[in-house]
Design an enzyme around this catalytic site. Sequence first.
Site, PDB file in Angstrom:
ATOM      1  N   CYS A   1       0.828  -1.214   0.000  1.00 23.58           N
ATOM      2  CA  CYS A   1       0.000   0.000   0.000  1.00 23.58           C
ATOM      3  C   CYS A   1       0.860   1.261   0.000  1.00 23.58           C
ATOM      4  O   CYS A   1       0.368   2.352  -0.264  1.00 23.58           O
ATOM      5  CB  CYS A   1      -0.943   0.017   1.206  1.00 23.58           C
ATOM      6  SG  CYS A   1      -0.087   0.072   2.783  1.00 23.58           S
TER       7      CYS A   1
ATOM      8  N   ASP B   1       2.274   2.646   2.612  1.00 22.46           N
ATOM      9  CA  ASP B   1       2.174   3.428   3.845  1.00 22.46           C
ATOM     10  C   ASP B   1       3.421   3.256   4.711  1.00 22.46           C
ATOM     11  O   ASP B   1       4.046   2.198   4.714  1.00 22.46           O
ATOM     12  CB  ASP B   1       0.930   3.007   4.635  1.00 22.46           C
ATOM     13  CG  ASP B   1      -0.349   3.422   3.912  1.00 22.46           C
ATOM     14  OD1 ASP B   1      -0.238   4.121   2.897  1.00 22.46           O
ATOM     15  OD2 ASP B   1      -1.426   3.040   4.370  1.00 22.46           O
TER      16      ASP B   1
ATOM     17  N   CYS C   1      -2.913   5.366   5.685  1.00 21.56           N
ATOM     18  CA  CYS C   1      -4.378   5.362   5.672  1.00 21.56           C
ATOM     19  C   CYS C   1      -4.941   5.662   7.071  1.00 21.56           C
ATOM     20  O   CYS C   1      -4.210   5.679   8.064  1.00 21.56           O
ATOM     21  CB  CYS C   1      -4.874   4.003   5.205  1.00 21.56           C
ATOM     22  SG  CYS C   1      -4.646   2.729   6.441  1.00 21.56           S
TER      23      CYS C   1
ATOM     24  N   CYS D   1      -2.661  -2.806   8.704  1.00 19.20           N
ATOM     25  CA  CYS D   1      -2.341  -1.450   9.171  1.00 19.20           C
ATOM     26  C   CYS D   1      -1.908  -1.496  10.643  1.00 19.20           C
ATOM     27  O   CYS D   1      -0.993  -0.775  11.053  1.00 19.20           O
ATOM     28  CB  CYS D   1      -3.544  -0.537   8.996  1.00 19.20           C
ATOM     29  SG  CYS D   1      -4.384  -0.737   7.410  1.00 19.20           S
TER      30      CYS D   1
END
Length: 140
Positions: free
Chosen positions: A35, A37, A60, A104
């Site tokens: 992603c 991140d 995110c 995450c």
Amino acid sequence: MALYSGKVMDHFRNPRNVGVIEDADGIGEVGNPVCGDIMKIYLKIDGDIISDVKFETFGCGSAIASSSMATEMIKGRSISEALELTNKAVAEALDGLPAHKMHCSVLAEEAIKLALKDYYDKNGISYDESLFAGIGEDEE
Ligand code: FES
């Protein structure tokens, strides 16, 4: 049912412990290549206690909420307690994350562990390598 819990939304909108500790005792940075991140954790350690913690997350909403909750969960705690913090515990404290957002919370667990490893390395403290096995490696 809403996709995100009230706690996730609260920590996303009002993240705790955002920022940098200039003279941090340990810094950990991890990224997820899928992603893109990135999360960075700064620790201030007094004796065996994490006296302060800050984070910078380029990511995110779930990553920001996870960073915020994880930092709250280790602040004022001992190093060994922080090492035991799992991404599952962070997600549970947030009243859950959608399955495709669990990664995450993994960033938060790993960034904290890497910051503690950095602290150990900088201070010449020996540790069990298995504590940090696999951290920072590519994940889905
Ligand atoms: Fe990658 Fe959330 S989508 S950390």
